[in-house]
Write an enzyme that holds these catalytic residues in place. Structure first.
Site, PDB file in Angstrom:
ATOM      1  N   GLN A  22       0.683  -1.184   0.054  1.00 30.17           N
ATOM      2  CA  GLN A  22       0.043  -0.105   0.195  1.00 30.17           C
ATOM      3  C   GLN A  22       0.950   1.247  -0.144  1.00 30.17           C
ATOM      4  O   GLN A  22       2.082   1.182   0.017  1.00 30.17           O
ATOM      5  CB  GLN A  22      -0.929  -0.075   1.382  1.00 30.17           C
ATOM      6  CG  GLN A  22      -0.088  -0.126   2.508  1.00 30.17           C
ATOM      7  CD  GLN A  22      -0.965  -0.464   3.613  1.00 30.17           C
ATOM      8  OE1 GLN A  22      -2.027  -0.193   3.786  1.00 30.17           O
ATOM      9  NE2 GLN A  22      -0.358  -0.871   4.797  1.00 30.17           N
TER      10      GLN A  22
ATOM     11  N   ASP B 246      -6.789  -5.646  15.123  1.00 22.50           N
ATOM     12  CA  ASP B 246      -6.635  -4.190  14.797  1.00 22.50           C
ATOM     13  C   ASP B 246      -6.264  -4.062  13.294  1.00 22.50           C
ATOM     14  O   ASP B 246      -5.403  -3.463  12.846  1.00 22.50           O
ATOM     15  CB  ASP B 246      -5.318  -3.682  15.452  1.00 22.50           C
ATOM     16  CG  ASP B 246      -5.282  -2.207  15.519  1.00 22.50           C
ATOM     17  OD1 ASP B 246      -6.052  -1.583  15.055  1.00 22.50           O
ATOM     18  OD2 ASP B 246      -4.093  -1.455  15.703  1.00 22.50           O
TER      19      ASP B 246
END
Length: 522
Positions: A261, A386
């Site tokens: 990313q 998370d």
């Protein structure tokens, strides 16, 4: 009437080969444009399934329109083909920069686009599709003029070259263009190749078809297009920096593209540090402590010698876990090694996470959480999920019934699973789908919400006294096989200070999300 033959500077066999080579190159460029639009739209808008469907369906429709329009251009096939390739090179090559500019200067800071940019995506898909669709009918005319053959054979040759070119373009995009050039420069390079290939085919084989005026017009158009693409390539770094400042502000300190990313880190002090992943705000130093305390603290009520953190490469969840006495081992499963490296070495981020990665109890595994859980054999007292929001298409499998089934396998008998389920105030449907999915996996649940106001906890987003939008609120779900374990965890001061399950309105009748039937939408 269309002429049936043309004088060539090469033999008919060589001429035929060169036309098919041109088809190959143009097809490869055309598919790169499609993939570039899909990738950029998925990155900037989100929900890659929707964006891919919109781009590809509009483009295929437009190709049909382009094929029909090309019927009117067959009488001057060589000249029109050259002009079409120049137009396609310009539109396709500049599409990424225009779309990124729209995102940067008309969208919200680091968030979604303004609504008009979605129409811009459709407009580019339509324009590129029309131009690609007009190629094959014109090429059919050109290849027949070299050597007349039956239509079926000519179509078979053209489509064979077209499909092989599409294969090469489809493979070149992720494995060559993106790693070497990135999205913006890669699109400009593809446009240049497209323009050169089209001009070379027309001027090399069919220049006798062109009048003197047509040759000068076509030459001028190609020179202008290539000059524009070259100028854009020279300025692309400055453009990207300016666009990044427009999106993230002027205090961008780190901007890098990892294997997973785009990672952008802004600000230097604790209160101003922001971490963006693929354009979405992931961490804000102003309120991250409330988020991570809300995620971790309730799950830590009870045995917590072994803790597993899924995601959380920034080290902030690990920081909260290490604050509890009795922790002997913390395993962090994070796909993006670049984020972990940044959390280790960036002075501001490592200070924010309390230098968690220096603690010998913390171990990092770089792997996809879903695949890692399938092979995991260690059992944990606490599992902290998370992960990015469930509304992002790439994350939906990490909020599926199958994923929670795998997570349950690594829990001890009294173990707890804490899940970030997205903002409850703005996306209640997504939040309660996460909760329903956990229950479908055989777990008992407690849902709660924590606000990000500067003092205490808020029941939802509000306006500050200064009139600015208050920080976000976050929804969490705590799950376990045992209801008694949950009741003990629900007495956490975090849950009691926030909005516990009794105060939240569950949406009835929601089906769980599975790999085959994902229930989340961006």
């Amino acid at each position: 009437m269309i002429e049936s033959s043309v004088r060539l500077p090469v033999s008919p066999r060589a001429g035929r080969f060169l036309v098919l080579a041109g088809v190959f190159v143009c097809a490869a460029c055309g598919l790169v444009y499609e993939l570039e639009l899909v990738a950029l739209a998925a990155y900037l808008i989100g929900d890659s399934v929707t964006q891919a469907s919109v781009v590809l369906s509009v483009m295929v429709f437009a190709m049909g329109i382009g094929s029909l329009l090309a019927k009117r251009l067959r009488h001057h096939a060589s000249a029109w083909f050259g002009l079409l390739e120049s137009a396609l090179a310009l539109v396709g090559g500049c599409s990424a920069m225009v779309l990124y500019a729209a995102f940067a200067w008309s969208g919200g800071r680091g968030e979604m686009w303004a609504g008009g940019s979605r129409y811009l995506l459709v407009a580019f898909s339509l324009a590129i599709g029309v131009l690609i669709g007009a190629e094959v009918p014109l090429l059919m005319v050109l290849i027949q003029r070299i050597r007349r053959q039956d239509a079926g054979g000519a179509v078979a040759d053209l489509f064979a070259a077209d499909y092989v070119g599409a294969l090469v373009g489809g493979l070149a995009f992720p494995f060559l263009l993106l790693p070497l050039f990135g999205q913006l420069t890669g699109a400009l390079f593809t446009g240049s190749v497209n323009a050169i290939a089209g001009a070379a085919l027309v001027f090399g084989l069919f220049r006798q078809d062109l009048s003197v005026r047509a040759r000068w017009v076509l030459l001028t158009v190609n020179v202008v297009v290539l000059s524009l693409l070259a100028s854009a390539a020279v300025l692309v770094d400055d453009f990207e920096r300016a666009a990044r400042r427009a999106v993230y502000g002027r205090d961008v300190r780190v901007a890098m593209q990892t294997d997973v990313q785009e990672v952008v880190l802004t600000g230097g002090r604790r209160g101003s540090l922001d971490l963006f992943l693929d354009g979405r705000l992931r961490i804000s130093g102003r309120d991250e402590q409330r988020y991570h305390r809300g995620l971790v603290a309730p799950a830590m009520r009870g045995p917590h010698a072994r803790v597993l953190i899924l995601g959380g490469g920034d080290g902030l969840a690990a920081r909260e876990v290490l604050r509890h006495p009795g922790v002997r081992r913390v395993d962090v499963v994070e796909l993006d090694a670049g984020v972990v490296d940044l959390a280790r070495h960036d002075p501001a981020l490592s200070e924010l996470n309390g230098h968690a990665y220096r603690d010998p109890r913390v171990r990092v595994v770089h792997a996809d959480a879903f695949r890692w859980l399938r092979l995991a054999r260690t059992r944990y007292d606490v599992v902290i999920s998370d992960l990015p929001d469930p509304g992002i298409t790439a994350s939906t499998k990490l909020y599926s019934q199958e994923f929670y089934g795998l997570a349950t396998r690594v829990l001890t008998d009294g173990g707890r699973l804490a899940v970030h389920a997205g903002p409850l105030s703005t996306r209640a449907h997504v939040f309660w789908t996460v909760e329903a999915t956990l229950r479908a996996a055989g777990l008992r649940t407690v849902a709660y919400r924590v606000g990000g106001r500067q003092s205490g906890f808020a029941a939802g987003p509000d306006r500050t006294a200064e009139g600015d939008a208050a920080p976000r609120d976050w929804g969490f779900v705590l799950a376990s096989r045992s209801r008694s374990v949950l009741l003990r965890a629900a007495r956490s001061e975090v849950v009691r200070a926030g909005a516990p399950a009794a105060e939240l309105t569950r949406q009835p009748g929601l089906a769980p999300s599975t790999l085959v039937h994902p229930r989340y939408a961006n």
